[in-house]
Enzyme design. Structure first.
Site, PDB file in Angstrom:
ATOM      1  N   HIS A 125       4.640 -26.504  18.115  1.00  0.00           N
ATOM      2  CA  HIS A 125       3.652 -27.559  18.344  1.00  0.00           C
ATOM      3  C   HIS A 125       2.403 -27.160  17.540  1.00  0.00           C
ATOM      4  O   HIS A 125       2.163 -25.973  17.323  1.00  0.00           O
ATOM      5  CB  HIS A 125       3.348 -27.568  19.852  1.00  0.00           C
ATOM      6  CG  HIS A 125       2.446 -28.667  20.316  1.00  0.00           C
ATOM      7  ND1 HIS A 125       1.081 -28.623  20.177  1.00  0.00           N
ATOM      8  CD2 HIS A 125       2.720 -29.830  20.967  1.00  0.00           C
ATOM      9  CE1 HIS A 125       0.552 -29.720  20.716  1.00  0.00           C
ATOM     10  NE2 HIS A 125       1.525 -30.460  21.200  1.00  0.00           N
ATOM     11  N   ASP A 202       4.950 -19.712  24.057  1.00  0.00           N
ATOM     12  CA  ASP A 202       4.400 -20.992  24.494  1.00  0.00           C
ATOM     13  C   ASP A 202       5.382 -21.579  25.501  1.00  0.00           C
ATOM     14  O   ASP A 202       6.468 -22.024  25.143  1.00  0.00           O
ATOM     15  CB  ASP A 202       4.228 -21.901  23.270  1.00  0.00           C
ATOM     16  CG  ASP A 202       3.911 -23.347  23.647  1.00  0.00           C
ATOM     17  OD1 ASP A 202       3.884 -23.674  24.858  1.00  0.00           O
ATOM     18  OD2 ASP A 202       3.699 -24.164  22.732  1.00  0.00           O
ATOM     19  N   GLN A 205       6.578 -26.353  27.649  1.00  0.00           N
ATOM     20  CA  GLN A 205       7.710 -27.261  27.882  1.00  0.00           C
ATOM     21  C   GLN A 205       8.834 -26.582  28.662  1.00  0.00           C
ATOM     22  O   GLN A 205       9.862 -27.214  28.922  1.00  0.00           O
ATOM     23  CB  GLN A 205       8.256 -27.776  26.548  1.00  0.00           C
ATOM     24  CG  GLN A 205       7.255 -28.551  25.720  1.00  0.00           C
ATOM     25  CD  GLN A 205       6.880 -29.894  26.334  1.00  0.00           C
ATOM     26  OE1 GLN A 205       7.551 -30.406  27.226  1.00  0.00           O
ATOM     27  NE2 GLN A 205       5.786 -30.475  25.861  1.00  0.00           N
ATOM     28  N   LYS A 228       1.754 -30.457  32.787  1.00  0.00           N
ATOM     29  CA  LYS A 228       3.155 -30.685  32.438  1.00  0.00           C
ATOM     30  C   LYS A 228       4.091 -30.183  33.542  1.00  0.00           C
ATOM     31  O   LYS A 228       5.281 -30.434  33.511  1.00  0.00           O
ATOM     32  CB  LYS A 228       3.496 -29.992  31.116  1.00  0.00           C
ATOM     33  CG  LYS A 228       2.796 -30.625  29.912  1.00  0.00           C
ATOM     34  CD  LYS A 228       3.397 -30.148  28.621  1.00  0.00           C
ATOM     35  CE  LYS A 228       2.451 -30.271  27.447  1.00  0.00           C
ATOM     36  NZ  LYS A 228       2.268 -31.650  26.961  1.00  0.00           N
ATOM     37  N   CYS A 366       2.830 -34.013  17.678  1.00  0.00           N
ATOM     38  CA  CYS A 366       2.042 -32.825  17.326  1.00  0.00           C
ATOM     39  C   CYS A 366       2.944 -31.728  16.775  1.00  0.00           C
ATOM     40  O   CYS A 366       2.716 -30.538  17.026  1.00  0.00           O
ATOM     41  CB  CYS A 366       1.253 -32.302  18.518  1.00  0.00           C
ATOM     42  SG  CYS A 366       0.128 -33.497  19.184  1.00  0.00           S
TER      43      CYS A 366
END
Lengths: 408, 154
Positions: A125, A202, A205, A228, A366
């Site tokens: 991202h 990261d 997600q 999220k 993104c």
């Protein structure tokens, strides 16, 4: 029921799932952008302001003690949920983006020098690309990118070859927001650690969809976003191994992150406060604590199993549609169904789906380098959560057929 | 005038499928790139000017049906026009797509541009409809910097 999850019952926990537009329910398939919130989370935030409101860590009066306790209690629950070894390694941020900027900034200033290398992947991202580019430019370093195959899987052999004595940090996503790929983080962390290189993961997600244990993943830094994972916006978590965090300079200066200030010199507070300058998003932390309790009460393993089933169902529905191409077909994949149609631009797909009451995201997500890698200007992306149903995926497929009727 | 005009009028779909003047123009006197960074739409508009007259206009690039058909329709309207006339046409077009959905449409005045009246119902798509026009005007101004949808209100 072919799953242990009572989805119909869980759907009642989410007020936004009963929203209607033009008299029809909104099929919400934009969970990778942000997830809906269960009522208990909405109420926790509300309750904080009504019954616990005060600033934290200034406790001379009763309410401040109450607020501080609620804040620090939530920290412990979030720490346990993510499998973070120590509560002082659990840092609150504004979100994933700020977490990555924090590490890039502090780590970069301290450890990255001219000619050093930073390794990221081809499926990051923008928030895990741009901060590292800034470090690269500032420190005259190099940015190296792990390539991927046509399915959207990282080439791990290439990654291993990339690591060398100049590699200062690896920053990679656990789950790709644009492709759904689940990366083999443990293996990648081991390869980095063999050379003494830390790895930032990261997890934005991943956290809403998979059981997470940062210690087992073997990462040195892990970042994620509250909004999220069914929590509020404007709150995120950064985990960092204490041994690293103690070596890093603070990211922002201000109140709450100090021990003692004179005009000559400032002594910084200990962890986690050293990285939490200013009044934090107290209500957001408290509500995020409620969100992780809620997820735990369902069980992340059950959520992962159900979403896997949903993803396979959606894939089988979309794949046979003529002129439709799925972008991101990794073997290990989370609930992201990104696709392009031969005759309709993703924006127009999104527009017509919206007209059918189906909410998806269309664009580059993104992740423009991912679009470039697959040679598409953009994709249409349906992204799932545990409260989605097979019927909703049927509605998606039906709406896609409507798009084809207009554009083919 | 029926209310709730469709966004995807037949004319729009047809221009999207078969865009007019969709070609490179090596002999262009000026060109300009237009970006919509929010969605990745990207067009290059080529203009050939003779004195004050627009002799030829073409475009290349990729984008959604609205931005692509808007560019296509634009190229069919500008040939033979002066810069001032092109600007006046854009002012009219811009006025229409940014008007309230209830506003009357003067089809005689707007001609072929009136097929974009449906955009009024979808404010998010105004930028798609005006991207090519902004780039065309930038080309005439001889601006080298790419135009983006984010550099002005619409």
């Amino acid at each position: 029921m072919d799953t242990e999850l009572d989805v119909e019952r869980l759907r009642h926990d989410f007020p936004a799932l009963s929203l209607k537009r033009k008299g029809q329910p909104i099929v919400y398939l934009d969970n990778a952008a942000t997830s809906h919130k269960p009522l208990c989370v909405i109420e926790a935030e509300n309750r904080f302001y009504r019954t616990q409101n005060a600033n934290v860590h200034r406790g001379i009066h009763y309410l401040s003690e109450v607020a501080t306790e609620a804040y620090e209690e939530a920290r412990k629950r979030i720490q346990r949920f993510l499998g973070i070894p120590l509560s002082c390694e659990t840092i609150f941020t504004r979100g994933t983006t700020e977490g990555i900027n924090l590490v890039a900034n502090s780590y970069g200033r301290k450890f990255v020098n001219e000619g050093d290398e930073i390794v990221i992947s081809a499926m990051e991202h923008h928030s895990n690309i741009v901060p590292w580019q800034m470090v690269r430019d500032e420190r005259k370093a190099k940015l190296r990118v792990i390539p991927m195959n046509d399915q959207g899987e990282l080439l791990i052999d290439e990654y291993e070859k990339m690591l060398n004595d100049r590699t200062k940090i690896v920053a990679v996503t656990y789950v790709s927001n644009a492709l759904g790929t689940i990366n083999p983080i443990r293996m990648m962390a081991d390869m980095a650690h063999k050379r003494g290189i830390p790895i930032l993961v990261d997890g934005a997600q991943a956290v809403p969809h998979l059981p997470i244990n940062v210690a087992e993943l073997g990462c040195d830094f892990f970042v994620c976003s509250g909004h999220k994972m069914f929590g509020p916006t404007g709150i995120g978590v950064m985990y960092g191994k204490a041994e690293w965090l103690n070596k890093l300079p603070p990211y922002q200066g201000g109140g709450d992150m100090i021990l003692n200030v004179t005009f000559d010199k400032t002594a910084f507070a200990s962890l986690p406060y050293k990285f939490e300058a200013g009044t934090p998003n107290i209500a957001g932390v408290v509500a995020l604590g409620t969100a992780v309790d809620y997820l735990q009460s369902i069980g992340m393993d059950k959520i992962a199993a159900y979403e896997h089933e949903l993803t396979e169902y959606g894939t089988k529905l979309l794949e046979p549609i003529e002129g439709l191409k799925l972008i991101g077909t990794a073997k290990a994949k989370a609930g992201v169904l990104a696709f392009v149609l031969e005759n309709a631009h993703p924006h127009d797909i999104g527009q017509i789906l919206d007209d059918c009451g189906v909410a998806i995201r269309a664009g580059h997500h993104c992740a423009q380098p991912v679009m470039q890698r697959f040679g598409v200007p953009a994709t249409a992306r349906a992204s799932l959560a545990f409260y989605n149903t097979k019927q909703e995926l049927d509605a998606l497929a039906e709406a896609v057929m409507k798009v084809k009727k207009v554009f083919d | 005038m029926p209310e709730n005009r469709a966004l995807y009028e037949q004319v729009i779909l047809e221009h999207n499928k078969k865009p007019r003047n969709f070609r490179d123009m090596p002999e262009a006197s000026c060109k300009s790139e237009g970006y919509n960074p929010l969605c990745g739409d990207h067009f290059t508009i080529y203009v050939k000017v003779n004195g004050d007259i627009i002799e030829d206009v073409s475009f290349m690039g990729a984008g959604c049906a609205i931005s692509k058909s808007s560019a296509s329709v634009m190229t069919t309207l500008l040939k033979g026009k002066t810069r001032k006339e092109a600007e006046a046409l854009f002012v009219k077009f811009h006025g229409m797509v940014t008007a309230s959905p209830e506003a009357d449409i003067d089809e005689n005045d707007l001609g072929r541009l009136s097929v974009f009246a449906g955009v009024r119902e979808f404010p998010v798509r105004i930028k798609c409809a005006t991207l090519a026009w902004h780039s065309m005007l930038a080309a005439l101004d001889g601006k080298d910097a790419p135009v983006t949808t984010e550099s002005d209100p619409s």
